[in-house]
Design a protein around this motif. Structure first.
Motif, PDB file in Angstrom:
ATOM      1  N   LYS A   1       7.032  -8.484  -6.101  1.00 17.10           N
ATOM      2  CA  LYS A   1       7.773  -7.645  -5.150  1.00 17.10           C
ATOM      3  C   LYS A   1       7.156  -6.255  -5.065  1.00 17.10           C
ATOM      4  CE  LYS A   1      12.381  -5.728  -4.235  1.00 17.10           C
ATOM      5  NZ  LYS A   1      13.785  -5.609  -4.745  1.00 17.10           N
ATOM      6  N   MET A   2       6.764  -5.716  -6.207  1.00 16.04           N
ATOM      7  CA  MET A   2       6.162  -4.375  -6.250  1.00 16.04           C
ATOM      8  C   MET A   2       4.834  -4.324  -5.489  1.00 16.04           C
ATOM      9  SD  MET A   2       3.564  -2.553  -8.036  1.00 16.04           S
ATOM     10  CE  MET A   2       3.329  -3.331  -9.623  1.00 16.04           C
TER      11      MET A   2
ATOM     12  N   THR B   1       1.261  -2.880  -0.967  1.00 13.05           N
ATOM     13  CA  THR B   1       0.230  -3.310  -0.018  1.00 13.05           C
ATOM     14  C   THR B   1       0.714  -3.189   1.418  1.00 13.05           C
ATOM     15  OG1 THR B   1       0.943  -5.609  -0.374  1.00 13.05           O
ATOM     16  CG2 THR B   1      -0.968  -4.844  -1.615  1.00 13.05           C
ATOM     17  N   SER B   2       2.003  -3.357   1.641  1.00  6.55           N
ATOM     18  CA  SER B   2       2.539  -3.218   3.002  1.00  6.55           C
ATOM     19  C   SER B   2       2.343  -1.795   3.513  1.00  6.55           C
ATOM     20  CB  SER B   2       4.025  -3.593   3.025  1.00  6.55           C
ATOM     21  OG  SER B   2       4.204  -4.960   2.704  1.00  6.55           O
ATOM     22  N   ARG B   3       2.519  -0.819   2.619  1.00  3.94           N
ATOM     23  CA  ARG B   3       2.288   0.571   3.021  1.00  3.94           C
ATOM     24  C   ARG B   3       0.818   0.789   3.352  1.00  3.94           C
ATOM     25  NH1 ARG B   3       6.101   1.586  -1.246  1.00  3.94           N
ATOM     26  NH2 ARG B   3       4.428   2.061  -2.725  1.00  3.94           N
ATOM     27  N   GLY B   4      -0.061   0.178   2.575  1.00  4.57           N
ATOM     28  CA  GLY B   4      -1.494   0.302   2.842  1.00  4.57           C
ATOM     29  C   GLY B   4      -1.894  -0.322   4.166  1.00  4.57           C
ATOM     30  N   ILE B   5      -1.271  -1.441   4.516  1.00  4.58           N
ATOM     31  CA  ILE B   5      -1.588  -2.121   5.782  1.00  4.58           C
ATOM     32  C   ILE B   5      -1.141  -1.269   6.966  1.00  4.58           C
ATOM     33  CG2 ILE B   5      -1.041  -4.145   7.197  1.00  4.58           C
ATOM     34  CD1 ILE B   5      -0.987  -5.746   4.539  1.00  4.58           C
ATOM     35  N   ASN B   6      -0.022  -0.561   6.821  1.00  8.35           N
ATOM     36  CA  ASN B   6       0.418   0.337   7.892  1.00  8.35           C
ATOM     37  C   ASN B   6      -0.616   1.429   8.152  1.00  8.35           C
ATOM     38  OD1 ASN B   6       2.847  -0.993   8.371  1.00  8.35           O
ATOM     39  ND2 ASN B   6       3.963   0.211   6.847  1.00  8.35           N
TER      40      ASN B   6
ATOM     41  N   PHE C   1      -8.574  -0.803  -1.568  1.00  6.70           N
ATOM     42  CA  PHE C   1      -7.276  -0.184  -1.810  1.00  6.70           C
ATOM     43  C   PHE C   1      -6.087  -1.124  -1.655  1.00  6.70           C
ATOM     44  CE2 PHE C   1     -10.117   3.259  -0.428  1.00  6.70           C
ATOM     45  CZ  PHE C   1     -10.000   4.107  -1.521  1.00  6.70           C
ATOM     46  N   ILE C   2      -6.276  -2.264  -1.026  1.00  5.64           N
ATOM     47  CA  ILE C   2      -5.159  -3.193  -0.818  1.00  5.64           C
ATOM     48  C   ILE C   2      -5.386  -4.478  -1.607  1.00  5.64           C
ATOM     49  CG2 ILE C   2      -3.851  -4.519   0.893  1.00  5.64           C
ATOM     50  CD1 ILE C   2      -4.551  -2.325   2.924  1.00  5.64           C
ATOM     51  N   ARG C   3      -6.514  -5.137  -1.371  1.00  2.00           N
ATOM     52  CA  ARG C   3      -6.756  -6.392  -2.084  1.00  2.00           C
ATOM     53  C   ARG C   3      -6.912  -6.163  -3.583  1.00  2.00           C
ATOM     54  NH1 ARG C   3     -11.657 -10.334  -0.460  1.00  2.00           N
ATOM     55  NH2 ARG C   3     -12.795  -8.965  -1.892  1.00  2.00           N
ATOM     56  N   SER C   4      -7.401  -4.994  -3.972  1.00  2.00           N
ATOM     57  CA  SER C   4      -7.550  -4.708  -5.401  1.00  2.00           C
ATOM     58  C   SER C   4      -6.202  -4.739  -6.119  1.00  2.00           C
ATOM     59  CB  SER C   4      -8.224  -3.350  -5.604  1.00  2.00           C
ATOM     60  OG  SER C   4      -7.454  -2.317  -5.011  1.00  2.00           O
ATOM     61  N   LEU C   5      -5.126  -4.333  -5.427  1.00  2.00           N
ATOM     62  CA  LEU C   5      -3.781  -4.410  -6.003  1.00  2.00           C
ATOM     63  C   LEU C   5      -3.371  -5.853  -6.226  1.00  2.00           C
ATOM     64  CD1 LEU C   5      -1.963  -1.697  -3.841  1.00  2.00           C
ATOM     65  CD2 LEU C   5      -2.721  -1.458  -6.207  1.00  2.00           C
TER      66      LEU C   5
ATOM     67  N   ILE D   1       0.245 -11.090   3.072  1.00  2.00           N
ATOM     68  CA  ILE D   1      -0.310  -9.743   2.956  1.00  2.00           C
ATOM     69  C   ILE D   1      -1.707  -9.700   3.558  1.00  2.00           C
ATOM     70  CG2 ILE D   1      -1.043  -7.952   1.343  1.00  2.00           C
ATOM     71  CD1 ILE D   1       1.081  -9.066  -0.620  1.00  2.00           C
ATOM     72  N   GLN D   2      -2.561 -10.651   3.158  1.00  2.00           N
ATOM     73  CA  GLN D   2      -3.920 -10.654   3.690  1.00  2.00           C
ATOM     74  C   GLN D   2      -3.923 -11.003   5.178  1.00  2.00           C
ATOM     75  OE1 GLN D   2      -7.737 -11.549   1.572  1.00  2.00           O
ATOM     76  NE2 GLN D   2      -7.441 -13.546   2.538  1.00  2.00           N
ATOM     77  N   TYR D   3      -3.026 -11.890   5.584  1.00  2.00           N
ATOM     78  CA  TYR D   3      -2.931 -12.227   7.007  1.00  2.00           C
ATOM     79  C   TYR D   3      -2.586 -10.982   7.824  1.00  2.00           C
ATOM     80  CZ  TYR D   3      -1.244 -14.418  11.326  1.00  2.00           C
ATOM     81  OH  TYR D   3      -1.056 -14.761  12.647  1.00  2.00           O
ATOM     82  N   ASN D   4      -1.611 -10.211   7.350  1.00  3.10           N
ATOM     83  CA  ASN D   4      -1.228  -8.979   8.055  1.00  3.10           C
ATOM     84  C   ASN D   4      -2.369  -7.965   8.050  1.00  3.10           C
ATOM     85  OD1 ASN D   4       1.347  -9.889   8.678  1.00  3.10           O
ATOM     86  ND2 ASN D   4       2.239  -9.086   6.791  1.00  3.10           N
ATOM     87  N   ALA D   5      -3.118  -7.913   6.958  1.00  3.13           N
ATOM     88  CA  ALA D   5      -4.277  -7.013   6.901  1.00  3.13           C
ATOM     89  C   ALA D   5      -5.333  -7.450   7.908  1.00  3.13           C
ATOM     90  CB  ALA D   5      -4.863  -6.996   5.494  1.00  3.13           C
TER      91      ALA D   5
END
Length: 649
Positions: free
Chosen positions: A343-344, A349-354, A375-379, A402-406
């Motif tokens: 969840k965390m 990652t959602s904030r990073g995708i924005n 910065f996103i996938r590394s998380l 997450i990756q799909y949205n990215a």
């Protein structure tokens, strides 16, 4: 102190080749110290500076003296979290002179090799150890807990997590010198390390302004190369005579004890906590000094019925019982479902995708991909071998989204676009495949002794499988429960045994890694360094198969598209129809065809599908420069047609 080692390390052998190697490996982008000598300056000098440095280093070693000029550090405060007006929310970054750090590196290598070769460092210490990592320790911790869950009957595990307050800043210099002596360090080496610790100064530098120099009377120098190793030596004996399973990562200390008898386990842990408190008092350190930072305990359990566990005390304060604890970056919940951690990372990652979405029209695609991976996938990558749950489709799909949205954010494609086509466009393997790959890479390192022995010892009958030329099968671990079967070691052994011998017998890790990547990672589609955010977005939508074209909208069940016919009523509005036949764009098409025929007149002989593919992707028969021109001509046609300006929904 339990050490009886005679003096074995009293000097340093200096090699000029090592000095040159260290200079050439320096990062030119690193900041330099107060003396103004930069990395770039040293790299320009290269070999010519080696001899002068060698003379200085040799004199320092012979005299047991670390130069005062190399013991002054500029401190830059870096904001960590929360309110910016509170000093405790800043991390001090110390920047020391570069020449001093080269000298430190030489001292470090000699001292570290001595400690490792003589097995003087605690085997439970994973911090700052070559070949060890947070993930390695977490694999060990979680495997032991999973094993307790797998027992019949299932056992609970009590885990206590301690925090040393400002650990690196509280190292008692005289105590550290004493421990160095006990570990066999003497002579010029001991004098040199003593000189390194004493008479140090620091000042704060911020926005071009600096404070006065202040003397440091305790602690190991932060920002230094030697500091972390000296800290390990200082706390090396903390686990002596403890009955519970101790795990150390630098200043992070945790205790684990399986529960056979609730009262007995409580006694063991309480006795160990008393011993740790006594150690801290003796060596002038402090753990969890107040109620706001009290020690935490997680009772790991799969039992349905409540078990009463006696309270634990540390520093005369009750150890706080919590349902989950963040340890070395991984949130460990009491059932090891990792729901809180997942969840965390989804929230982060959602904030990073924005942010990624906002950058799409300002940065080229390769830069966006780099930002995503860094910065996103590394998380998502961190500790993924531990929290991976391939059997849990709900969790797998949440992570994959997450990756799909990215990918949507990077390409500007429309939600509902094929995930497989998007990943092929960008050269992304699925996150599930990536976790499979990363788990197997870790296991390869474990089997080939590239990780600490405590992981190697977990593998069943490992001694029979050291030579993998003849046998590539590893015995399975007995699993009483499906839950344990899906944890790291049982699941990765199962996947390992599915690999062909030509992969498991790979001579090097690089070959093994490449063999796996060939199975899961697609080659990305080329956009030939074109920076035209809108044009690339539209051509990518055509490649993916979800755009304004009526064939695409009809296939994806858009409410306003009852059939795939083009508005010209001649045929289905496909990519080929749009590029080559729709009479609405005859004038634009003349420019398009003249452009590509000027590049290669033979294109006229291709069929419509081949021409459409050429306009979308280019061709391997042409150079990158020619393909770039072809795609630019295609983008010009797409934009001047104005077909994609209307609202999609």
């Amino acid at each position: 102190m339990p050490y009886t080692l005679e003096v074995l390390l009293d000097n340093i052998v200096l090699n000029e080749d090592d000095i040159l190697k260290y200079i050439r490996h320096l990062d030119p982008n690193k900041s330099h110290g107060f003396d103004g000598i930069s990395v770039r300056m040293l790299k320009l000098c290269d070999f010519s500076i080696v001899k002068p440095l060698s003379i200085i280093f040799k004199n320092c070693i012979n005299d047991g003296y670390f130069p005062l000029a190399w013991k002054k550090g500029n401190i830059t405060p870096i904001h960590k979290k929360d309110k910016k007006n509170l000093v405790e929310n800043y991390r001090p970054i110390s920047i020391l002179p570069i020449c001093g750090k080269i000298f430190e590196k030489i001292i470090f290598n000699t001292l570290y090799n001595f400690l490792e070769n003589n097995r003087l460092l605690d085997k439970n210490q994973s911090g700052f150890r070559s070949g060890d990592s947070c993930t390695n320790q977490l694999l060990s911790i979680t495997h032991n807990i999973f094993c307790s869950f797998n027992a019949n009957p299932s056992q609970e595990v009590r885990g206590v997590f301690l925090d040393i307050s400002k650990a690196f800043d509280k190292v008692w210099h005289d105590g550290l010198i004493f421990k160095l002596k006990c570990n066999g360090v003497g002579g010029n080496m001991l004098s040199l390390l003593s000189s390194f610790l004493h008479d140090r100064f620091q000042r704060v530098v911020l926005n071009g302004q600096s404070s006065n120099w202040v003397k440091i009377t305790a602690g190991v120098p932060q920002g230094s190369i030697l500091g972390p190793l000296l800290f390990l030596i200082y706390i090396n004996d903390i686990s002596n005579n403890l009955e519970s399973d101790v795990k150390l990562f630098a200043d992070d200390t945790s205790l684990f004890s399986p529960v056979f008898d609730a009262n007995l386990t409580a006694d063991i842990l309480n006795n160990d906590l008393v011993k740790i408190n006594q150690w801290a008092h003796q060596w002038k350190m402090s753990f969890n000094p107040n109620v706001s930072k009290q020690a935490h305990e997680v009772i790991f359990s799969k039992k349905r019925n409540y078990v009463n566990h006696p309270d634990l005390l540390f520093n005369d304060i009750n150890v706080k019982k919590v349902d989950c604890q963040k340890h070395l970056g991984l949130i460990l919940d009491n059932k090891l479902t990792f729901d809180n951690h997942i969840k965390m990372i989804i929230e982060k990652t959602s904030r990073g995708i924005n942010v990624l979405r906002k950058l799409r029209f300002h940065l080229p695609r390769p830069s966006l991909i780099t930002i995503y991976k860094s910065f996103i996938r590394s998380l998502l990558d961190y500790a993924d071998a531990i929290y991976d749950q391939p059997y849990n489709l709900s969790v797998t799909n949440r992570l994959e989204s997450i990756q799909y949205n990215a990918a949507l954010a990077i390409t500007g494609c429309i939600r509902g676009s094929s995930r497989e086509k998007l990943y092929n466009e960008l050269g992304f393997e699925s996150l599930q495949s990536r976790r499979w790959f990363r788990k197997l890479c870790i296991f390869y390192k474990i089997l080939h002794a590239k990780t600490p022995k405590y992981l190697y010892d977990i593998v069943p009958q490992h001694q029979q499988f050291f030579n993998f030329r003849n046998r590539n099968q590893v015995p399975n671990i007995f699993c009483r429960t499906e839950f344990f079967r899906n944890s790291f070691f049982p699941s990765v052994i199962n996947e390992w045994n599915k690999l062909g011998a030509h992969i498991t017998n790979s001579e090097t890790f690089s070959i093994f890694r490449s063999s796996l990547l060939k199975q899961i990672r697609p080659n990305s589609r080329n956009i030939f360094n074109i920076f035209d955010p809108l044009g690339i977005q539209l051509i990518t939508r055509l490649r993916i198969g979800l755009s304004h074209l009526r064939e695409h909208k009809f296939r994806h069940n858009f409410n306003d598209t009852l059939n795939p016919l083009c508005s010209c009523n001649l045929e289905v509005e496909s990519v080929s129809h749009f590029f080559l036949r729709c009479h609405f764009y005859d004038n634009e098409r003349l420019v398009l065809m003249n452009g590509i025929l000027n590049i290669d007149p033979n294109i006229h002989h291709l069929d419509d599908i081949s021409i459409s593919n050429l306009l979308l992707y280019g061709s391997t028969e042409y150079s990158n420069n020619i393909n770039k021109k072809i795609l630019e001509i295609s983008i010009n046609f797409i934009l001047t047609s104005k077909r994609f300006e209307e609202l999609l929904f």
